[in-house]
Design a protein around this motif. Structure first.
Motif, PDB file in Angstrom:
ATOM      1  N   GLN A  95      13.149   8.507  -9.389  1.00  0.00           N
ATOM      2  CA  GLN A  95      14.479   8.172  -8.895  1.00  0.00           C
ATOM      3  C   GLN A  95      15.269   7.421  -9.971  1.00  0.00           C
ATOM      4  OE1 GLN A  95      12.987   5.485  -5.656  1.00  0.00           O
ATOM      5  NE2 GLN A  95      14.408   3.995  -6.507  1.00  0.00           N
ATOM      6  N   GLY A  96      16.545   7.699 -10.026  1.00  0.00           N
ATOM      7  CA  GLY A  96      17.394   7.116 -11.057  1.00  0.00           C
ATOM      8  C   GLY A  96      17.537   8.006 -12.269  1.00  0.00           C
ATOM      9  N   MET A 140      10.690   6.904  -5.370  1.00  0.00           N
ATOM     10  CA  MET A 140      10.852   8.320  -5.060  1.00  0.00           C
ATOM     11  C   MET A 140      10.539   9.107  -6.326  1.00  0.00           C
ATOM     12  SD  MET A 140      12.164   8.728  -1.852  1.00  0.00           S
ATOM     13  CE  MET A 140      13.292  10.099  -1.847  1.00  0.00           C
ATOM     14  N   VAL A 141       9.502   9.923  -6.284  1.00  0.00           N
ATOM     15  CA  VAL A 141       9.089  10.732  -7.429  1.00  0.00           C
ATOM     16  C   VAL A 141       9.360  12.186  -7.089  1.00  0.00           C
ATOM     17  CG1 VAL A 141       7.231  11.334  -8.996  1.00  0.00           C
ATOM     18  CG2 VAL A 141       7.315   9.034  -8.018  1.00  0.00           C
ATOM     19  N   LYS A 171       6.253   7.681  -3.533  1.00  0.00           N
ATOM     20  CA  LYS A 171       4.916   7.532  -4.117  1.00  0.00           C
ATOM     21  C   LYS A 171       4.692   6.088  -4.558  1.00  0.00           C
ATOM     22  CE  LYS A 171       4.315  12.065  -4.010  1.00  0.00           C
ATOM     23  NZ  LYS A 171       3.345  12.705  -3.099  1.00  0.00           N
ATOM     24  N   LEU A 172       3.434   5.697  -4.537  1.00  0.00           N
ATOM     25  CA  LEU A 172       3.040   4.412  -5.105  1.00  0.00           C
ATOM     26  C   LEU A 172       2.557   4.675  -6.523  1.00  0.00           C
ATOM     27  CD1 LEU A 172       2.753   1.407  -4.314  1.00  0.00           C
ATOM     28  CD2 LEU A 172       0.351   1.875  -3.828  1.00  0.00           C
ATOM     29  N   GLY A 192       0.782  -1.221   0.000  1.00  0.00           N
ATOM     30  CA  GLY A 192       0.000   0.000   0.000  1.00  0.00           C
ATOM     31  C   GLY A 192       0.816   1.274   0.000  1.00  0.00           C
ATOM     32  N   SER A 193       0.128   2.383  -0.220  1.00  0.00           N
ATOM     33  CA  SER A 193       0.777   3.677  -0.354  1.00  0.00           C
ATOM     34  C   SER A 193       1.359   4.175   0.963  1.00  0.00           C
ATOM     35  CB  SER A 193      -0.228   4.701  -0.897  1.00  0.00           C
ATOM     36  OG  SER A 193       0.349   5.981  -0.954  1.00  0.00           O
ATOM     37  N   MET A 194       0.617   3.992   2.070  1.00  0.00           N
ATOM     38  CA  MET A 194       1.084   4.514   3.346  1.00  0.00           C
ATOM     39  C   MET A 194       2.386   3.839   3.776  1.00  0.00           C
ATOM     40  SD  MET A 194      -0.861   4.723   7.041  1.00  0.00           S
ATOM     41  CE  MET A 194      -2.033   5.917   6.392  1.00  0.00           C
ATOM     42  N   TYR A 195       2.436   2.512   3.682  1.00  0.00           N
ATOM     43  CA  TYR A 195       3.657   1.843   4.129  1.00  0.00           C
ATOM     44  C   TYR A 195       4.805   2.048   3.150  1.00  0.00           C
ATOM     45  CZ  TYR A 195       6.402  -1.205   7.041  1.00  0.00           C
ATOM     46  OH  TYR A 195       7.367  -1.669   7.900  1.00  0.00           O
ATOM     47  N   CYS A 196       4.493   2.430   1.941  1.00  0.00           N
ATOM     48  CA  CYS A 196       5.545   2.819   0.999  1.00  0.00           C
ATOM     49  C   CYS A 196       6.330   3.995   1.568  1.00  0.00           C
ATOM     50  CB  CYS A 196       4.943   3.174  -0.353  1.00  0.00           C
ATOM     51  SG  CYS A 196       6.108   3.919  -1.530  1.00  0.00           S
ATOM     52  N   SER A 197       5.604   5.005   2.055  1.00  0.00           N
ATOM     53  CA  SER A 197       6.266   6.165   2.664  1.00  0.00           C
ATOM     54  C   SER A 197       6.963   5.802   3.961  1.00  0.00           C
ATOM     55  CB  SER A 197       5.242   7.278   2.916  1.00  0.00           C
ATOM     56  OG  SER A 197       4.661   7.713   1.705  1.00  0.00           O
ATOM     57  N   VAL A 198       6.308   4.958   4.771  1.00  0.00           N
ATOM     58  CA  VAL A 198       6.915   4.528   6.032  1.00  0.00           C
ATOM     59  C   VAL A 198       8.212   3.768   5.781  1.00  0.00           C
ATOM     60  CG1 VAL A 198       6.618   3.027   8.045  1.00  0.00           C
ATOM     61  CG2 VAL A 198       4.723   4.472   7.280  1.00  0.00           C
TER      62      VAL A 198
END
Length: 347
Positions: free
Chosen positions: A165-166, A158-159, A141-142, A72-78
């Motif tokens: 990113q990259g 990372m957007v 970001k997801l 999910g999106s939230m744990y992506c940031s976490v």
């Protein structure tokens, strides 16, 4: 087959890291004899390694292995935030420990650090680590991309305002910033500091030298060697991972090579080893840590085995003339030994 092997390798690291670092926290917090400034820094180091093992290692590995983010999106940031936070806290704690040892050895007559200064120092370590990790949480970001078979999959990336990113120059500058503050500059300082401490401890002592002073000096040497080993292993384990992000910006084709996945997993695995190897170093190099670790191990072993080991330790202590140590062992262990009438059970 390769995915199975990598899964086993990373699972072993996570288990060893969680068990080992919880044991370190247990030993330091639960025993008054371990309440010292250097050990509080070691406890903070164990807390950072424990956070990395529990919150970051397996989610990141599964994403690298499968190429799909499923949490999910939230744990992506976490996950992005904790990955930077824990590494920063790790290296900054090593720096704090180095500053403390450097002061104790070079200016032994200076006042010791107070409890308030220790709390402020450790709090500042986490505050600085968190501030440096904020961009990784803000810009993670997801995103959904198309696959070759026409399907879609989610990626945690990372957007940045100027691209992903990259491919983003902002991403490269951020990676360069992290490389400087949580790797290169701290390591350079600590190499200089431990070299200076080594010169001071190995210098000839002017004046009368007693057996007690020589013993204290040798103890300091051993402690400094152990802390220097922690720094060396951090630098060794994290170097390939750090260099990969810097080189991939200048050689972007490396990310599209067939061998890149296994190479990157190898670099990440080596970096994660650092989170589980520190408790082993304490066990090998520090007698007091080893004694308390043995207590934990014996607590979970059969009671009969624990009794036999206690008797062996007592006999060794008496044979070496250390009667006080033998009395302490007998006194502290008798409470956990069963009465003769009790049956032997498994813990």
């Amino acid at each position: 087959m390769g995915n199975i092997i990598w899964t086993i390798f990373f699972s072993l690291i996570v288990i060893c890291s969680i068990v080992g670092n919880i044991a370190v926290l247990w030993v330091i917090i639960g025993n008054r004899r371990m309440w010292s400034v250097p050990n509080y820094f070691l406890a903070n180091l164990a807390l950072a390694d424990l956070g990395m093992a529990m919150l970051n290692t397996m989610p990141s590995f599964i994403f690298m292995r499968d190429g799909v983010w499923q949490l999910g999106s939230m744990y992506c940031s976490v996950n992005m935030f904790t990955s930077v936070l824990t590494v920063n806290a790790n290296i900054f704690t090593l720096v704090g420990l180095t500053v403390n040892r450097n002061r104790a050895i070079l200016t032994p007559l200076a006042p010791r650090a107070s409890s308030l200064s220790l709390v402020i120092g450790i709090s500042f370590i986490w505050l600085l680590s968190g501030v440096a990790a904020v961009p990784s949480a803000v810009f993670s970001k997801l995103v959904t991309v198309s696959t070759k078979d026409g399907g879609k999959k989610a990626l945690c990336l990372m957007v940045w305002p100027d691209g992903w990113q990259g491919k983003s120059s902002m991403d490269h500058h951020y990676n360069l910033f992290l490389f400087m503050i949580n790797y290169l500059l701290p390591l350079l300082y600590m190499i200089f500091a431990y070299s200076r401490m080594g010169c001071v401890l190995n210098a000839e002592v002017i004046g009368e030298s007693t057996s007690s002073s020589r013993m204290a000096r040798n103890k300091k040497k051993k402690v400094v060697k152990m802390f220097a080993l922690l720094v060396f292993l951090f630098g060794f384990c994290w170097l390939p991972y750090q260099l990969y992000f810097l080189i991939s910006h200048y050689v972007p084709t490396i990310a599209r090579q067939q061998y890149t996945k296994d190479m990157y997993l190898g670099f990440y695995w080596l970096a994660m080893i650092n989170s589980c190897i520190n408790p082993l170093i304490y066990y090998v190099w520090n007698e007091r840590f080893r004694s308390y670790f043995d207590d934990i191990i014996m607590y979970w072993c059969p009671i009969k085995m624990r009794r036999n080991q206690e008797i062996e330790i007592e006999l060794q202590s008496m044979a070496s003339g250390n009667i006080n140590s033998a009395r302490r062992i007998i006194h502290t262990r008798m409470a956990v030994l069963p009465k003769p009438s009790e049956t032997t059970t498994q813990c």
